[in-house]
Scaffold this active site. Structure first.
Site, PDB file in Angstrom:
ATOM      1  N   HIS A 172     -12.058  -2.749   1.035  1.00  0.00           N
ATOM      2  CA  HIS A 172     -12.876  -3.530   0.102  1.00  0.00           C
ATOM      3  C   HIS A 172     -13.811  -4.457   0.876  1.00  0.00           C
ATOM      4  O   HIS A 172     -14.371  -5.390   0.315  1.00  0.00           O
ATOM      5  CB  HIS A 172     -12.011  -4.378  -0.821  1.00  0.00           C
ATOM      6  CG  HIS A 172     -11.135  -3.592  -1.762  1.00  0.00           C
ATOM      7  ND1 HIS A 172     -10.124  -2.773  -1.334  1.00  0.00           N
ATOM      8  CD2 HIS A 172     -11.131  -3.511  -3.117  1.00  0.00           C
ATOM      9  CE1 HIS A 172      -9.524  -2.233  -2.391  1.00  0.00           C
ATOM     10  NE2 HIS A 172     -10.114  -2.661  -3.485  1.00  0.00           N
ATOM     11  N   GLU A 227     -15.279   9.248  -7.024  1.00  0.00           N
ATOM     12  CA  GLU A 227     -16.573   8.876  -6.439  1.00  0.00           C
ATOM     13  C   GLU A 227     -17.423  10.093  -6.112  1.00  0.00           C
ATOM     14  O   GLU A 227     -18.645  10.069  -6.280  1.00  0.00           O
ATOM     15  CB  GLU A 227     -16.362   8.022  -5.196  1.00  0.00           C
ATOM     16  CG  GLU A 227     -15.855   6.605  -5.497  1.00  0.00           C
ATOM     17  CD  GLU A 227     -14.378   6.540  -5.843  1.00  0.00           C
ATOM     18  OE1 GLU A 227     -13.670   7.556  -5.669  1.00  0.00           O
ATOM     19  OE2 GLU A 227     -13.916   5.469  -6.299  1.00  0.00           O
TER      20      GLU A 227
HETATM   21  C1  LIG Z   1     -11.017   5.791  -4.255  1.00  0.00           C
HETATM   22  C2  LIG Z   1     -10.899   4.508  -4.999  1.00  0.00           C
HETATM   23  N1  LIG Z   1     -11.820   4.205  -5.936  1.00  0.00           N
HETATM   24  C3  LIG Z   1     -11.743   3.033  -6.611  1.00  0.00           C
HETATM   25  C4  LIG Z   1     -10.745   2.149  -6.364  1.00  0.00           C
HETATM   26  C5  LIG Z   1     -10.673   0.823  -7.128  1.00  0.00           C
HETATM   27  N2  LIG Z   1      -9.498   0.865  -8.017  1.00  0.00           N
HETATM   28  C6  LIG Z   1      -8.312   0.384  -7.612  1.00  0.00           C
HETATM   29  S1  LIG Z   1      -7.118   0.693  -8.705  1.00  0.00           S
HETATM   30  C7  LIG Z   1      -8.158   1.427  -9.797  1.00  0.00           C
HETATM   31  C8  LIG Z   1      -7.608   1.998 -11.069  1.00  0.00           C
HETATM   32  C9  LIG Z   1      -6.512   2.989 -10.778  1.00  0.00           C
HETATM   33  O1  LIG Z   1      -5.933   3.474 -11.944  1.00  0.00           O
HETATM   34  P1  LIG Z   1      -4.625   4.355 -11.910  1.00  0.00           P
HETATM   35  O2  LIG Z   1      -4.765   5.450 -10.913  1.00  0.00           O
HETATM   36  O3  LIG Z   1      -4.326   4.746 -13.295  1.00  0.00           O
HETATM   37  O4  LIG Z   1      -3.486   3.391 -11.350  1.00  0.00           O
HETATM   38  P2  LIG Z   1      -2.984   1.989 -11.990  1.00  0.00           P
HETATM   39  O5  LIG Z   1      -3.927   0.943 -11.513  1.00  0.00           O
HETATM   40  O6  LIG Z   1      -2.939   2.147 -13.444  1.00  0.00           O
HETATM   41  O7  LIG Z   1      -1.638   1.746 -11.380  1.00  0.00           O
HETATM   42  C10 LIG Z   1      -9.453   1.418  -9.278  1.00  0.00           C
HETATM   43  C11 LIG Z   1     -10.635   1.940  -9.964  1.00  0.00           C
HETATM   44  C12 LIG Z   1      -9.820   2.489  -5.365  1.00  0.00           C
HETATM   45  N3  LIG Z   1      -8.829   1.657  -5.020  1.00  0.00           N
HETATM   46  N4  LIG Z   1      -9.909   3.678  -4.708  1.00  0.00           N
END
Ligand SMILES: Cc1ncc(C[n+]2csc(CCOP(=O)(O)OP(=O)(O)O)c2C)c(N)n1
Ligand SMILES: [Mg+2]
Lengths: 345, 336
Positions: free
Chosen positions: B142, B73
């Site tokens: 959220h 972000e």
């Molecule tokens: C700081 C932040 N930004 C956005 C989100 C929304 N979000 C939750 S999981 C995710 C994807 C995460 O991907 P990854 O780190 O590869 O983990 P995975 O979901 O594949 O286990 C997003 C964008 C969040 N939880 N925290």
């Protein structure tokens, strides 16, 4: 000024080991049991979500080996796992209470109900990218105390884009903190594919820039994950940080609310080959044992459901009680007003 | 076809849309008409965003202008700052309110003060879209209400639409403003429909009267507007006439609009989901005290979230002001 050579000396080579490691048969079976619990929980939790028991759930289908194999390498007397929101395989392998853990997904209490110091894992939390630098700080404390403990920080390929993760790598390396950064590179961050997320495609490749050793492993081979994590933890206790990148695949949706058909094809999913649970089943090759282990996992998960459906009422008072150790007068007054307005007196 | 609001024979300019569709339409119209506009954030492209607000935009305008960014972000906002420095008018998104926190470094320390630093020569024209507030039983971070945090930062403007018509026109208006605008979308209202009159935006500055009344003014914004109107309708059955003001602009606050209503009714209740301490309720209360000292029949009441982290879904209804709690606030004011 003298110009240093292009690259500093290559970090130590840790994996694969010079002498191949044989994982004992009973260890493999213990790993498989935890993987079966994680898998069964996923299958059931998706069902519970459809039945309206859970508001939402992020399954870990396909990541059982990465999660269980790594967490099983922890020494629960002195180590600590720093988890995210998709790490129930870690919870299973640490034998932390799954009902407590599911309290978070049940929308009862953000973070679940575990006491981190007893369970040896931090609470479930959703801020992607936050674990690594905290794990570094905790690990540095272990170094100061001489406890011999090490931290295992979980995060994903998506999380690796956050500045915090890069800061964690550098802090840990500069201060030689006993921390293992465990990346589950499952190729996806919600709808975003690896090539739009990670320049170059590998997070482990970045470790050299921070003068840290790194390990790339098949994240679907539970024995390999377990042995590599043990090697990394042993190294970390003595010398400082290591990055492990477990290559795996998020075989389910991002969460129950997600519709992967909007961004990937079934074709791609079909190309994947056997999943980590199938692979450990083949490796053990003992059908009657497998049947018993499956039945045990089903029983364990049925107990989780039972625990979840027995109403665990979280009283609204608790909303006010845990903001501080020392409650402020304002919160006390708001709590009183809340009681009066909701007839709790 | 949708119901029209115009006399027979005239060309209808209104269309029934959800807030999510109205925002989507606003971005489509912006991208089509302003080549310097860009939409970007996590999962906004192919997926169309977790709330589908950017659905179809990447297919229509290409992946160079509607971008799935890496997950960071502070990076998203830093990139927006650089684009604005180059004369672009970006529309970045953070996926949820709570993930604006990792962006605060670029937002507060850079974007909010670049205009000032450069003595007005380098404006930071951008709209940061933030799906905001609670009401959908979402996990931690959220469902945050961060308006007072943002409004407290010199150099940021803050707006929050409460229905599809406002959503469409306020987004287009924010895009045209030369300053950074924090655009707080009430996520629990994404799927509520209403008429959007494309040709007749109405006055987009300041607050709006969402429900007329004589005895007391409720001042609120975002998802709470619908609840306040419900309260006004209930109170009308008891012959209490409540005026509901949709503040819309939280920075700058529409001082004249708020004061005019309370000057008329003599009583005010401010309702917000955000925690009470240092919330905008305090700011509005102080404004009314300054301007209407001695002319109000009761002190300004506040019905707000508590000074606690937004709780888990099961406790959400205990935290977010509901009809009952707003009625208690109304009663306290009336009985003062
Ligand atoms: C700081 C932040 N930004 C956005 C989100 C929304 N979000 C939750 S999981 C995710 C994807 C995460 O991907 P990854 O780190 O590869 O983990 P995975 O979901 O594949 O286990 C997003 C964008 C969040 N939880 N925290
Ligand atoms: Mg991932």
């Amino acid at each position: 000024m003298t110009v240093p050579p292009i690259a500093s000396p290559a970090p130590e080579h840790l994996w694969p080991p010079q002498i191949p490691i044989e994982t004992p048969a009973d260890t493999l079976r213990a790993l498989a049991r935890h993987m079966l619990v994680s898998r069964t929980l996923d299958v059931e939790a998706v069902r519970w979500q459809r039945q309206g028991i859970l508001p939402a759930f992020p399954p870990a289908f396909g990541q059982e080996a990465a999660q269980v194999g790594s967490a099983f390498a922890l020494d629960k007397t002195r180590d600590m796992a720093f988890i995210t929101y998709r790490d129930h395989g870690v919870i299973a392998a640490l034998e932390s209470d799954l009902t407590d853990y599911m309290g978070s997904h049940l929308a009862l209490w953000n973070g679940g109900f575990a006491d981190p110091n007893e369970a040896r894992h931090t609470p479930l939390q959703a801020v992607v990218g936050s674990t690594g630098i905290q794990a570094m700080g905790w690990a540095y404390a272990q170094k100061l105390e001489g406890s011999g403990g090490a931290a295992l920080a979980y995060f994903g390929d998506g999380a690796s884009s956050q500045g915090d993760v890069h800061e964690a790598f550098n802090f840990a390396s500069v201060m030689e903190a006993p921390v293992v950064f465990f990346v589950q590179n499952n190729q996806w961050s919600l709808s975003t594919p690896l090539h739009l997320q990670v320049a170059g495609g590998s997070i482990a490749d970045r470790a050299a820039g921070y003068a840290m050793p790194s390990i790339k492993i098949d994240g679907d081979d539970v024995a390999e994950v377990f042995e590599a994590t043990r090697v990394a933890l042993d190294y970390a206790r003595e010398h400082g940080p290591v990055v492990i990148e477990a290559f795996t695949y998020r075989r389910g949706p991002h969460a129950t609310s997600d519709d992967p058909s909007r961004y990937r094809t079934l074709e791609e999913e079909r190309m994947l080959g056997p999943d980590p649970v199938d692979r450990v089943k083949d490796a053990i090759a003992d059908d009657s044992w497998w049947q018993r282990a499956t039945a045990d996992a089903e029983e364990a998960v049925a107990a989780v459901r039972e625990g979840m459906t027995r109403p665990r009422y979280v009283h609204g008072d608790e909303m006010f009680d845990f903001v501080f150790q020392e409650k402020t007068p304002q919160i006390a007054a708001q709590q009183q007003q809340w009681r009066e307005e909701t007839d709790r007196d | 076809m949708t119901e029209t609001l115009v006399p027979q024979g005239a060309v209808p300019t209104a269309q029934s849309l959800s807030t999510q569709q109205a925002l989507n339409r606003a971005m489509r119209d912006i991208l089509a008409s302003d080549p310097k506009s860009l939409v970007f954030g996590e999962d906004v492209g192919k997926l169309g965003g977790v709330f589908r607000v950017t659905d179809g935009l990447q297919a229509e305008f290409g992946a160079e202008r509607v971008i799935d960014t890496p997950l960071a972000e502070s990076g998203i906002l830093g990139m927006a700052a650089g684009l604005a420095m180059a004369g672009y008018r970006p529309i970045p998104e953070v996926q949820f309110d709570g993930f604006a926190y990792p962006a605060m470094n670029q937002l507060i320390s850079q974007i909010a003060r670049t205009n000032y630093r450069t003595r007005g020569t380098m404006p930071m024209q951008m709209v940061l879209r933030i799906p905001s507030y609670g009401g959908i039983r979402a996990p931690e971070l959220h469902g945050e209400s961060i308006e007072s945090t943002l409004a407290h930062v010199p150099g940021l403007k803050v707006v929050s639409p409460s229905n599809p018509h406002q959503a469409y026109h306020l987004l287009r208006k924010a895009h045209e403003m030369p300053d950074p605008v924090m655009f707080m979308e009430p996520k629990s209202r994404y799927w509520n429909r209403g008429d959007v009159d494309f040709d007749n935006p109405g006055d987009l500055a300041g607050s709006l009267v969402a429900h007329e009344g004589e005895d007391l003014t409720i001042i609120t914004w975002g998802a709470m507007v619908a609840k306040a109107v419900e309260v006004a309708e209930l109170a009308a059955e008891d012959e209490v006439s409540i005026e509901v003001i949709d503040a819309r602009w939280l920075k700058p606050l529409d001082e004249e609009g708020l004061v005019a209503s309370v000057a008329k009714t003599g009583r005010a209740v401010v309702v917000h989901e955000a925690p009470r301490t240092a919330g905008l309720g305090a700011e509005i209360g102080q404004l009314l005290t300054e301007r209407l000292w001695g002319r109000m029949q009761a002190p300004v009441e506040r019905v707000t979230g508590y000074d606690v982290p937004t709780p888990a879904g099961d406790l959400e209804d205990e935290y977010i002001p509901g009809i009952d709690r707003i009625l208690f606030g109304v009663q306290r004011s009336l009985e003062y």
